[in-house]
Design a protein around this motif. Sequence first.
Motif, PDB file in Angstrom:
ATOM      1  N   LEU A 114     144.258 -44.776  -6.433  1.00 43.41           N
ATOM      2  CA  LEU A 114     145.471 -45.587  -6.464  1.00 43.41           C
ATOM      3  C   LEU A 114     146.683 -44.825  -5.933  1.00 43.41           C
ATOM      4  O   LEU A 114     146.727 -43.590  -5.970  1.00 43.41           O
ATOM      5  N   SER A 115     147.669 -45.598  -5.500  1.00 45.90           N
ATOM      6  CA  SER A 115     148.942 -44.992  -5.122  1.00 45.90           C
ATOM      7  C   SER A 115     149.676 -44.556  -6.396  1.00 45.90           C
ATOM      8  O   SER A 115     149.299 -44.930  -7.504  1.00 45.90           O
ATOM      9  N   THR A 116     150.728 -43.783  -6.226  1.00 47.21           N
ATOM     10  CA  THR A 116     151.454 -43.259  -7.380  1.00 47.21           C
ATOM     11  C   THR A 116     152.005 -44.381  -8.249  1.00 47.21           C
ATOM     12  O   THR A 116     151.896 -44.338  -9.477  1.00 47.21           O
ATOM     13  N   GLU A 117     152.596 -45.369  -7.623  1.00 46.57           N
ATOM     14  CA  GLU A 117     153.167 -46.483  -8.387  1.00 46.57           C
ATOM     15  C   GLU A 117     152.086 -47.277  -9.099  1.00 46.57           C
ATOM     16  O   GLU A 117     152.212 -47.593 -10.284  1.00 46.57           O
ATOM     17  N   ASN A 118     151.002 -47.590  -8.413  1.00 46.88           N
ATOM     18  CA  ASN A 118     149.912 -48.341  -9.039  1.00 46.88           C
ATOM     19  C   ASN A 118     149.227 -47.533 -10.129  1.00 46.88           C
ATOM     20  O   ASN A 118     148.780 -48.091 -11.133  1.00 46.88           O
ATOM     21  N   LEU A 119     149.144 -46.221  -9.937  1.00 49.41           N
ATOM     22  CA  LEU A 119     148.569 -45.360 -10.970  1.00 49.41           C
ATOM     23  C   LEU A 119     149.425 -45.393 -12.230  1.00 49.41           C
ATOM     24  O   LEU A 119     148.909 -45.478 -13.341  1.00 49.41           O
ATOM     25  N   PHE A 120     150.738 -45.345 -12.049  1.00 46.77           N
ATOM     26  CA  PHE A 120     151.640 -45.419 -13.192  1.00 46.77           C
ATOM     27  C   PHE A 120     151.432 -46.725 -13.956  1.00 46.77           C
ATOM     28  O   PHE A 120     151.281 -46.721 -15.183  1.00 46.77           O
ATOM     29  N   TYR A 121     151.405 -47.841 -13.240  1.00 43.98           N
ATOM     30  CA  TYR A 121     151.230 -49.135 -13.913  1.00 43.98           C
ATOM     31  C   TYR A 121     149.836 -49.271 -14.526  1.00 43.98           C
ATOM     32  O   TYR A 121     149.690 -49.853 -15.603  1.00 43.98           O
ATOM     33  N   ALA A 122     148.818 -48.752 -13.850  1.00 46.51           N
ATOM     34  CA  ALA A 122     147.459 -48.826 -14.388  1.00 46.51           C
ATOM     35  C   ALA A 122     147.318 -48.029 -15.675  1.00 46.51           C
ATOM     36  O   ALA A 122     146.474 -48.343 -16.519  1.00 46.51           O
ATOM     37  N   CYS A 123     148.133 -47.007 -15.837  1.00 48.12           N
ATOM     38  CA  CYS A 123     148.068 -46.195 -17.056  1.00 48.12           C
ATOM     39  C   CYS A 123     149.005 -46.699 -18.141  1.00 48.12           C
ATOM     40  O   CYS A 123     148.665 -46.637 -19.323  1.00 48.12           O
ATOM     41  N   ILE A 124     150.163 -47.194 -17.783  1.00 55.06           N
ATOM     42  CA  ILE A 124     151.157 -47.556 -18.795  1.00 55.06           C
ATOM     43  C   ILE A 124     150.901 -48.949 -19.382  1.00 55.06           C
ATOM     44  O   ILE A 124     151.153 -49.172 -20.569  1.00 55.06           O
ATOM     45  N   ILE A 125     150.383 -49.869 -18.600  1.00 54.56           N
ATOM     46  CA  ILE A 125     150.174 -51.240 -19.097  1.00 54.56           C
ATOM     47  C   ILE A 125     149.171 -51.290 -20.250  1.00 54.56           C
ATOM     48  O   ILE A 125     149.418 -51.988 -21.236  1.00 54.56           O
ATOM     49  N   PRO A 126     148.041 -50.561 -20.212  1.00 52.47           N
ATOM     50  CA  PRO A 126     147.159 -50.594 -21.392  1.00 52.47           C
ATOM     51  C   PRO A 126     147.825 -50.062 -22.663  1.00 52.47           C
ATOM     52  O   PRO A 126     147.574 -50.574 -23.752  1.00 52.47           O
ATOM     53  N   PHE A 127     148.689 -49.064 -22.526  1.00 51.66           N
ATOM     54  CA  PHE A 127     149.393 -48.550 -23.699  1.00 51.66           C
ATOM     55  C   PHE A 127     150.373 -49.580 -24.249  1.00 51.66           C
ATOM     56  O   PHE A 127     150.447 -49.794 -25.456  1.00 51.66           O
ATOM     57  N   ILE A 128     151.111 -50.220 -23.375  1.00 54.00           N
ATOM     58  CA  ILE A 128     152.047 -51.256 -23.822  1.00 54.00           C
ATOM     59  C   ILE A 128     151.278 -52.397 -24.479  1.00 54.00           C
ATOM     60  O   ILE A 128     151.679 -52.909 -25.531  1.00 54.00           O
ATOM     61  N   ALA A 129     150.156 -52.786 -23.878  1.00 57.25           N
ATOM     62  CA  ALA A 129     149.343 -53.863 -24.451  1.00 57.25           C
ATOM     63  C   ALA A 129     148.788 -53.463 -25.815  1.00 57.25           C
ATOM     64  O   ALA A 129     148.779 -54.273 -26.755  1.00 57.25           O
ATOM     65  N   PHE A 130     148.344 -52.207 -25.942  1.00 57.95           N
ATOM     66  CA  PHE A 130     147.817 -51.778 -27.236  1.00 57.95           C
ATOM     67  C   PHE A 130     148.893 -51.801 -28.310  1.00 57.95           C
ATOM     68  O   PHE A 130     148.662 -52.306 -29.417  1.00 57.95           O
ATOM     69  N   PHE A 131     150.064 -51.229 -28.026  1.00 55.22           N
ATOM     70  CA  PHE A 131     151.103 -51.175 -29.051  1.00 55.22           C
ATOM     71  C   PHE A 131     151.625 -52.554 -29.405  1.00 55.22           C
ATOM     72  O   PHE A 131     151.985 -52.811 -30.556  1.00 55.22           O
ATOM     73  N   ALA A 132     151.635 -53.470 -28.452  1.00 48.86           N
ATOM     74  CA  ALA A 132     151.996 -54.860 -28.762  1.00 48.86           C
ATOM     75  C   ALA A 132     150.917 -55.499 -29.638  1.00 48.86           C
ATOM     76  O   ALA A 132     151.233 -56.185 -30.617  1.00 48.86           O
TER      77      ALA A 132
END
Length: 163
Positions: free
Chosen positions: A90-108
């Motif tokens: 993945l590109s840097t931006e897509n890598l960031f979103y691919a990693c951060i979205i599961p964490f946000i989803a989990f904490f929600a």
Amino acid sequence: ACYFPYSSVICIITNLSSPKFLSFHFSSLLILLNSRSILYNYTILRDTKDVLVVTAPGSGAEVIPFLKTWVNLPMAIGFTVLYAKLANVLSTENLFYACIIPFIAFFAAFAFVLYPARGALHPTALCDQLVAAAPRLSAPIAILRNWTYCLFYVMAGERVFFE
């Protein structure tokens, strides 16, 4: 460029009307707010994860070494391997979103589903029977008893990768 080498005030005043000057400060403000938001969230998660695990029913401070050794360490290794593989694809931006979205989803999901339903999700009766049969294994059984809190502990620990 500023042609007044000894007067920074004149340089600032002459650059106030330039859009580059304003966009630079606006983007700096956004970066500052983003970093403060990350620090705030990290501090809250770091403090909350320990409190949830230690004060949970049937648990105590003896659970933390088991969590760090048998749950956190394998998860950190797995996350690092997954991150390395994703970084190659993945590109840097897509890598960031691919990693951060599961964490946000989990904490929600933890805030709105797992924590409110903890009474139904925690197998307290089974764990009481297991502790009665093997009292020396009370700390690992406490991980099973409060698995949602332990999952929160692990996910809050893995959140450090984004700081």
